[in-house]
Design an enzyme around this catalytic site. Structure first.
Site, PDB file in Angstrom:
ATOM      1  N   ASP A   1       1.755 -68.019 -52.907  1.00 32.09           N
ATOM      2  CA  ASP A   1       1.315 -69.410 -52.960  1.00 32.09           C
ATOM      3  C   ASP A   1      -0.210 -69.467 -52.938  1.00 32.09           C
ATOM      4  OD1 ASP A   1       3.973 -70.005 -52.831  1.00 32.09           O
ATOM      5  OD2 ASP A   1       3.967 -70.564 -50.699  1.00 32.09           O
TER       6      ASP A   1
ATOM      7  N   LYS B   1       5.334 -10.179  -7.651  1.00 34.59           N
ATOM      8  CA  LYS B   1       4.558 -11.365  -7.259  1.00 34.59           C
ATOM      9  C   LYS B   1       3.867 -12.058  -8.439  1.00 34.59           C
ATOM     10  CE  LYS B   1       3.708  -9.466  -2.662  1.00 34.59           C
ATOM     11  NZ  LYS B   1       2.713  -9.082  -1.649  1.00 34.59           N
TER      12      LYS B   1
ATOM     13  N   TYR C   1      19.556 -82.290 -28.681  1.00 33.26           N
ATOM     14  CA  TYR C   1      20.204 -83.004 -27.590  1.00 33.26           C
ATOM     15  C   TYR C   1      19.234 -83.766 -26.691  1.00 33.26           C
ATOM     16  CZ  TYR C   1      23.717 -79.555 -28.922  1.00 33.26           C
ATOM     17  OH  TYR C   1      24.596 -78.774 -29.636  1.00 33.26           O
TER      18      TYR C   1
ATOM     19  N   GLU D   1       6.038 -64.016 -52.932  1.00 32.66           N
ATOM     20  CA  GLU D   1       6.152 -64.565 -51.574  1.00 32.66           C
ATOM     21  C   GLU D   1       7.477 -65.314 -51.457  1.00 32.66           C
ATOM     22  OE1 GLU D   1       3.841 -67.674 -48.551  1.00 32.66           O
ATOM     23  OE2 GLU D   1       2.924 -67.146 -50.458  1.00 32.66           O
TER      24      GLU D   1
ATOM     25  N   ALA E   1       0.828  -1.215   0.000  1.00 32.81           N
ATOM     26  CA  ALA E   1       0.000   0.000   0.000  1.00 32.81           C
ATOM     27  C   ALA E   1       0.852   1.250   0.000  1.00 32.81           C
ATOM     28  CB  ALA E   1      -0.936  -0.027   1.205  1.00 32.81           C
TER      29      ALA E   1
END
Length: 1626
Positions: A562, A399, A826, A482, A188
């Site tokens: 195919d 501010k 295996y 393909e 103020a």
């Protein structure tokens, strides 16, 4: 002092002379002299200023006027965009020119008025008045007035003090938390200083005075204060006239007034409960929400829809609104009514929360694949914040930017989930996604070249047309093939038509489904980018007119794939690619296809080509003597030779099929096939197709086909609905198993090959895969086939309940979920001995075998004696449908089948997984909870001994325990250490944590904290029925009943077949015996007679033509009538012709047949065959089925017994032959893997999970309209584990136990299963399967035959076995080879990774992550190692049977209805598996038995009875029960600590107090018990870890003592209250 360029006031301002003078501070003449002096100094640099003139001191007031920017901001005019309020426009953002300093001094007074609301809650009004003409501003409020009293220290009135003296304020007490705007004591006063006149008026009711005082000339002069007596209401009014000269202004212009007006509106919005009057009019703002509407009014988003504002009043201090921003990030925020135009920490605090939630939503919806960062999400947000912050700090007196840390705000803004959900639907997410698409499109456009090149580089394997990119480019065609082999075929054909106008580019399998692909996938897909580059396509370019087509390098694309279903899929994906990006190209005939024959039939020089199998089948029906034709199948383009390629291209008109656009129906068809949004429509599409195919088969109509001799073109609609749909259907056939045998085609092919090879020795998996491909016409990669074989042989927890192949080698373990299997090169395998008992060979004669490449392969389905789809479960994702079924117990299914054969309804069944030791509990219909096992060992140790089904040990360690040990960004470390003691079959983690954290974890629920509980809904039980149609089943009982009806009918067919076959063989033997006898008796002479005479003689004497051959021919003829389309050669039917009688079976008999011994043998065979036929006729189909079941259960017992013995051989502690060393070492090592004997078992609690399941079920019932099939998505979730506790749900018995004394045990049928342990119905945990788009091009994501079964194991209960009734073995005397079985699997096995439910124990839906608190009071948690509470003696009698605990495992719990007791007789309850762990209990112990759980309420986890020790076993005298739940069903013994064991007496008869006690420290002593002798192992065994096959009679009296032993890992805890672990496994 005046300085050029400074801020001044008075006459010199604005005069143009450039000199600013301070009229009120200095004399004008002095100032002029100073200026002259300075000028002279400049001219004479040798003269210097005095020190006093260089270094000066100013008063505070002088400093403020001299340097105003430090206090109020710049006093220079500033032009920028700001929000202002114009009377004619309203709130708008426009360019304004204003002086920040003037705006600030006005704002200070305004904020002071707003602050008064915080001091006085009764304040209701603020009046703002601005008179631009007279330059007067007035701000009035009716809040509490300023005390009109003299300040005793400063000796002035308080109003004069705070408005007229600098550095005065009421805000200096930082210990007082205030939410006001004032802070520094300047506000103020600054307004006063920069005003020519400043008047304060205030009235204070408390002090009954009013005050008025005026300051003038920048607070230099003041009038006397006027103080009057006052009795009215409080108020304060500030009126001031800004010193415009200080701001280089002449009057309050339009811009500054509009800005001040906006601040008045700000106040109306930010001051809750205060009305604001502006120039006498009330502002139309009621709260913050209506204030926000001033900004968004009439604003539209990019779609033309009004902006949607999301508002939430988080609490009294936080008011937040959110909407979409189209101008980057925008914020309107207020801190204590201060307009923080630059934002600050409060804005970041809220926005970060919003961005964090929105980015999660965006990532889920972001199909473009562009990475989205938080700042990019923020750019689409417009946020409005009104908050009250305690003692806020700012970066300057202006501010505009709040700098206080969030922790000091004094409050929290916790936005609700409702707010975030609304935020994700208010247009922000859509805007972000649109931006993402735009960015993605920009990136894609960079991949395209807008320049047309005649030559392009950098694309391997491209054979470019010579004219491509030139003036004849529209006449050029790019052939997409393909694979490389097809390219070779095309290049061969180009030799006929030339290379100028034709280019060739090979595709690597299936291209991407761009309609559902992410941006990242498209960007990184080399094939898509290459096609675009080769053709010259540009994204987002419309090719509507012919002119735009000239920018392309090729005018057409020819697809050459195919002629199989995968080839059709590639065509569809290319059509989808063009249609999705450039739909206009389809209208120009841009696409065409090149077809090649799929079958060729040749005879002499005549050759016919067929382009579809239905066309070929139709031709076969109408051709005579088809055996004269040579048939050749062309499965791929690579089958054709270079010569044939030239023939194809030479007849281009026949082989080129143009695609024609027929309108919107074509668009709809393409979208239907490839859009993710059309999944329900796709279901209906496929359902209609299957029904149509079924009806055609029933009525003998041919299947539809596309490519006839006259086909020159086809529409996209026809292609989708007649060709591509065949792939969609085959996709389902590959992915979803049959109800009948539970197999997918690949698995069926493996089994067919194994049956056909009938290996007696093991074979390498890699070799078997090759054999399968050869024998069953498998057309896909052998790697997938090898994985299918490995999957069929796996037997670890969570895989198969019955493995049909034997795992000879490393086929994977539960450590990695099977991913640790060795290379197929295996490892070895061979058929399990159970395979042919489940799939009897005699049934092969009843099956419908398929044909592929003119080769008889596997049947349409096998017909096992029990539904294998329930035994081993099923899982698969197809097109439109998905399937998920858990495993069930074989013996339970056998018992239900027996019940159904006896006319009874089957009992409800719960999922069951072999060797799973956790609990499985039912939450609702088709919803289960699966829980692992965890024990509290001491105050800072827990022990995890079982994980939820399909939660693999290594994954659990890495994803759960490691983050708990090391902590994450979000959660601190919970545990201090863990150790691993598991084997490949068992789990044991010993986890250390602090006492406080353990207390908190147990309070939150150990199962939840350690993620040992998962849920799964099983609403996707979709299977192919026996007619080949997909069907959804609601319950497992529906599957069982449908299988039962079909299987029973096939037993009737089997009997018919056997009666016919055995009857024919009986007739044959009868004729042979009669012929021999008549020959011996001389009634027949065959010497020196012609063959014709002999045949005539035999016919006259009533001998029949070969009855076996005649019967078989009759069967074949009937089969041919049923299915005339499959007329193939069959070696078994070529032994003769039906034209005349065949007596070779008599006349080919050797002379030895006339000997006495052979005659007697023949007569015996004849009589035996006759008895066999008569016995068979007396049996019903049910009898045949029961015999098969008995034989199967008997063999199952043997197999599981052998498994246990195999494990025992290496784990019993015995010295192995040929090995030197002390078994003690092995014993100690083995004991490490055993559960601790001191653990207190934590009972899983599912109450919360049941509630969640019920809610979901209600929601589903409301919205579920789909009854035909299930969507391609699993509803399985990882749900958070509920808080532990001893609940009824955990112990609900599956079979209620009869109360009275048990009768003496009787023998039962083999396979009878008694469920002793309460089992919980749970389902395997699984990461949310990521759904695969069935139309994905990616082969790696195609369907797989590998079934990742959902393991949920219920401990197998013991049963008493007797020798199963010997199943009759039917002998057939014909020597022809058996028909081949074959297994069809057109499965790509490409979706292996996605079909696997990746077990992840990490998610807990709807549950917050457990974060331990360090502040728990120790008093809140106490371990109670004290003695257990005594319970009524009656509880002992509720428990009728106790089993000994499996040291390696814990039983699973199954919740069942009480009527399950009817499932087994009371005698069956006596037989309990050695491996179903349970312990004898003290009389005073509380027994959480089935009956107790069901009738007595919840047993407390702190009052769990102690397990009793079993006597040490000597040796195995009885076969251990294969129903065991233990690992491999191995009998195991428990050990207890020294001094705690009980007497080593055997269990006594019913009522014996010693029953169930067990003492590893002593030898077993004989008792007077009438029970069978208990099983035991050799006394030299150092580690007796497996309890043997004790009779499970009810315990009557407890033992009193325990024998001590040093190292014990699995028995009861010393603390009786902690003994909840084993005693409840009944």
């Amino acid at each position: 002092m005046a300085k050029s360029g400074g801020c001044g006031a008075g006459a010199g301002v604005g005069g143009g002379n450039g000199a600013l003078t301070w009229v009120t501070l200095f004399d004008q003449n002095n100032a002029a002299k100073k200026e002259e002096s300075e000028t002279a100094n400049k001219n004479d640099s040798s003269k210097k200023l005095s020190v006093e003139r260089v270094y000066q001191k100013k008063t505070q007031l002088e400093h403020i006027l001299l340097r105003p920017d430090t206090y109020i901001g710049s006093v220079e005019p500033l032009t920028q965009f700001m929000w202002v309020y114009d009377e004619d426009v309203g709130m708008n953002c426009r360019e304004v020119t204003f002086v920040p300093g003037l705006y600030k001094i006005f704002d200070e007074i305004l904020v002071n008025a707003a602050d008064n609301k915080q001091r006085d809650k009764n304040m209701t009004c603020i009046k703002v008045s601005i008179d631009p003409e007279s330059n007067i501003i007035s701000i009035w409020n009716n809040g509490k007035g300023i005390p009109v009293v003299e300040h005793k220290v400063e000796k002035v009135y308080v109003p004069a003090l705070i408005f007229g003296q600098l550095l005065t304020s009421s805000n200096y007490d930082d210990d007082e938390k205030k939410v006001t705007g004032g802070r520094n004591g300047y506000g103020a006063k600054l307004c006063n200083i920069f005003s020519t006149k400043f008047t304060v008026e205030t009235a204070c009711k408390e002090y009954k005075h009013s005050f008025k005082q005026t300051w003038m000339n920048n607070m230099m002069k003041t009038s006397e204060a006027k103080i009057k007596h006052f009795d009215g209401e409080d108020y304060t009014c500030i009126t001031f006239q800004p010193d415009l000269s200080k701001f280089k202004m002449e009057k309050l212009d339009k811009d500054i007034v509009a800005l001040m007006t906006r601040r008045a509106y700000d106040l109306a919005g930010s001051c809750r409960g205060v009305k604001v009057m502006f120039n006498g009019k009330k502002l139309p703002v009621n709260g913050f929400r209506s204030y926000v509407d001033l900004y968004v009014k009439d604003k539209l988003d990019e779609t033309g829809v009004a902006l949607k504002v999301i508002h939430e009043l988080a609490n009294e201090r936080w008011d937040v609104c959110l909407t979409l921003s189209e101008k980057g990030f925008q914020q309107i925020s207020f801190v204590n009514s201060i307009a923080t135009t630059k934002g600050g920490r409060h804005v970041d605090y809220v926005v970060d929360q919003v961005v964090g939630k929105l980015i999660e939503v965006v990532k889920k919806k972001n199909k473009a694949g562009v990475s989205v960062k938080p700042f990019q999400v923020k750019n689409h947000i417009w946020v409005f914040i009104n908050c009250l912050i305690e003692n806020p700090t700012f970066d300057s007196q202006t501010k505009e930017n709040m700098t206080l840390q969030p922790k000091s705000f004094g409050s929290k803004c916790q936005l609700s989930e409702k707010f975030f959900k609304a935020a994700s639907n208010c247009g922000i997410v859509e805007s972000i996604l649109n931006w993402v698409k735009f960015k993605a499109q920009t990136q894609l456009n960079k991949k395209c070249s807008s320049v047309k090149y005649s030559k392009i580089k950098g694309i391997p394997k491209l054979d470019d047309a010579n004219d491509a990119g030139g003036k004849h480019s529209l006449e050029c065609t790019l052939i997409l093939t393909e694979g490389d082999s097809a390219k070779s075929l095309a290049v061969s054909g180009l030799g006929v038509i030339g290379r100028d106008r034709y280019g060739v580019f090979p595709l690597r399998g299936k291209i991407l489904n761009v309609r559902e692909a992410s941006h990242k996938q498209i960007m990184e897909n080399a094939e898509i980018n290459n096609i675009i580059k080769i053709v010259g396509l540009q994204y987002k370019k419309s090719y509507d007119d012919a002119e735009s087509l000239k920018t392309l390098r090729y005018g057409k694309i020819m697809i050459m794939t195919d002629q199989d279903q995968d080839g059709s899929h590639i065509k569809g994906l290319l059509i989808n690619f063009i249609h999705h990006n450039w739909p206009s190209l389809l209208k120009h005939g841009f696409l065409e296809e090149f077809i090649t024959p799929i079958v060729k039939a040749s005879k002499n020089k005549q050759e016919l080509s067929f382009y579809s199998i239905p066309e070929f089948d139709e031709w076969k029906k109408h051709i005579e003597n088809q055996k004269a034709w040579k048939i050749k199948y062309y499965k791929g383009l690579g089958t054709s030779t270079a010569k044939e390629a030239k023939e194809y291209f030479a007849d281009m008109e026949r082989h080129r099929i143009l695609f024609r656009y027929a309108g919107p129906e074509d668009d709809a068809a393409i979208t239907l096939a490839f859009s993710k949004k059309k999944i329900d429509d796709r279901k209906e599409w496929l359902t209609n197709f299957m029904e149509d195919r079924r009806q055609r088969r029933l009525h003998g109509l041919p299947e539809q086909f596309l490519y006839g001799t006259a086909t020159k073109h086809l529409t996209y609609n026809d292609f989708i609905n007649k060709e591509l749909i065949l792939f969609s259907n085959s996709d389902n056939e590959r992915s979803i198993p049959s109800l009948v045998d539970g197999f997918k085609p690949g698995q069926r092919k493996v089994l067919f090959t194994c049956f056909k090879r009938n290996d007696k020795r093991e074979v390498k998996v890699a070799q078997l895969a090759g054999s399968v491909a050869e024998m069953s016409a498998y057309h896909h990669g052998e790697q997938a086939l090898m994985m299918t074989i490995v999957n069929l042989a796996q037997n670890f927890v969570g895989s198969n309940n019955i493995n049909l192949l034997q795992p000879i080698g490393q086929f994977g373990t539960r450590l990695h979920g099977g991913k640790d299997a060795a290379s197929p090169r295996y490892i070895f395998t061979m058929l399990s001995t159970l395979a042919r008992l489940l799939f009897p060979a005699v049934d092969d004669n009843l099956l419908k075998f398929l044909y592929d490449d003119n080769q008889r392969v596997e049947p349409e389905w096998y017909i096992p004696i029990i539904p294998m789809v329930l035994i081993n479960g099923a899982e698969g994702i197809g097109t439109g449908w998905a399937c998920k079924l858990p495993n069930y117990d074989a013996r339970e299914i056998v018992n239900n089948v027996r019940r159904m054969l006896d006319g009874l309804d089957p009992h409800p069944m719960l999922p069951n997984y072999k060797n799973f030791k956790g609990t499985i509990q039912e939450l609702g219909q088709n919803q289960y909870a699966v829980s692992g096992e965890i024990f509290v060992v001491d105050r800072n140790t827990v022990e995890i001994t079982e994980l939820p089904v399909r939660t693999w040990t290594q994954v659990y360690k890495e994803q759960v325990l490691e983050p708990m040990l090391n902590g994450t960004d979000k959660t601190p470390a919970l545990i201090s250490d863990y150790k691993e003691y598991h084997t490949d079959t068992t789990v044991k983690f010993v986890v250390k944590m602090t006492e406080e954290k353990l207390a908190q974890a147990e309070a939150a629920g150990l199962h939840k904290v350690f993620k040992l509980q998962t849920t799964l809904t099983c609403n996707s039980m979709v299977l192919f029925d026996h007619m080949g149609c997909l069907k959804k089943y609601e319950t497992v009982q529906d599957i069982l009943k449908e299988f039962f009806d079909l299987r029973l009918s096939y037993y009737g067919l089997r009997k018919e077949w056997l009666v016919g076959m055995l009857g024919a063989e009986s007739t044959k033997l009868n004729n042979q015996a009669r012929f021999i006898l008549e020959k011996i008796q001389g009634k027949i002479t065959i010497e020196n007679r012609s063959k014709k005479d002999l045949i005539q003689m035999l016919v006259q004497r009533g001998y029949e033509s070969d009855p076996v051959k005649a019967w078989k021919e009759a069967q074949e003829k009937a089969a041919e009538e049923d299915e005339t389309q499959n007329q193939h050669d069959d070696s078994s039917s070529d032994s003769g012709t039906p034209s005349g009688p065949d007596f070779n079976y008599i006349l080919n008999m050797s002379l030895w047949s006339l000997t006495k011994e052979k005659v007697e043998e023949l007569i015996k065979q004849r009589d035996a065959k006759g008895r066999e036929v008569n016995d068979l006729k007396r049996k019903s189909p049910s009898d045949l089925w029961k015999e098969d079941l008995a034989a199967f259960v008997e063999e199952l017992d043997k197999v599981e017994s052998q498994e246990r013995e195999d494990v025992l051989a290496g784990m019993s502690g015995k010295a192995i032959k040929g090995k030197v060393g002390k078994p003690k070492v092995k014993k100690l090592q083995l004991e490490e893997t055993m559960p601790s004997p001191y653990g207190r078992r934590i009972i899983p609690e599912i109450t919360a999970m049941k509630a969640d399941a019920s809610k979901k079920l209600l929601k589903k019932k409301k919205g579920d309209l789909d009854t035909a099939a299930v969507k391609v998505e699993f509803d399985e979730e990882f749900s958070g584990a509920p808080v532990e506790g001893a609940g009824e749900e955990a112990l609900t018995p599956s079979v209620p136990i009869n109360k009275g004394p048990k009768p003496k045990r009787e023998k039962k049928e083999p396979g009878t299963r008694v469920r002793k342990t309460p089992t919980s119905s749970g389902k395997p945990s699984a990461k949310k399967v990521k759904k695969r788009n069935p139309w994905s091009d990616d082969e790696s994501k195609s369907e797989s035959d590998l079934e990742e079964t959902e393991p949920v194991v219920i401990p197998r209960d013991s049963l008493l076995r007797r020798a199963a009734a010997e199943r009759p073995k039917y002998t057939f005397d014909f020597s022809e080879e058996e028909d081949d079985d074959a297994d069809d699997d057109d499965d790509d096995n490409n979706d292996l990774e996605e079909l696997k439910v990746k077990a992840s124990p990490i998610t807990n839906d709807g549950e917050d992550e457990f974060v331990p608190s360090d502040g728990l009071d120790k008093d809140e948690y106490t371990f109670s190692p004290g003695k257990s509470k005594a319970t009524p003696e009656k509880s002992l009698h509720d428990k009728k049977s106790q089993d000994f605990g499996n040291l390696f495992s814990f039983p699973s719990y199954s919740q069942k209805s009480e009527d399950d007791s009817a499932k087994f007789d009371s005698n069956e309850e006596d037989s309990a598996s050695v491996f179903s762990p349970s312990f004898g209990l003290k009389q005073t112990d509380k027994v959480p038995s089935k009956t107790v759980a069901a009738k007595k309420g919840k047993p407390s986890s702190d009052t769990v009875p102690k397990p009793k020790r079993a006597p040490k076993q000597k040796k195995v005298v009885e076969a251990v029960n294969s129903d065991s739940d233990s690992e491999f069903g191995i009998p195991k013994k428990t050990t207890t600590p020294k001094g705690k064991g009980r007497g080593a007496k055997k269990r006594k008869a019913s009522g014996s107090e010693n029953e169930g006690d067990y003492n590893p420290g002593r030898k077993t002593s004989k008792t007077t018990s009438k029970k069978p002798k208990k099983t035991s192992f050799d006394q030299d065994s150092d580690v007796d870890i497996f309890p043997s096959d004790f009779p499970t009679e009810p315990p009557s009296l407890p033992r009193t003592g325990r024998a001590r032993k040093e190292v014990k890992y699995f028995a009861e805890s010393d603390e009786e209250e902690d003994d909840v672990d084993f005693a409840m496994f009944n």
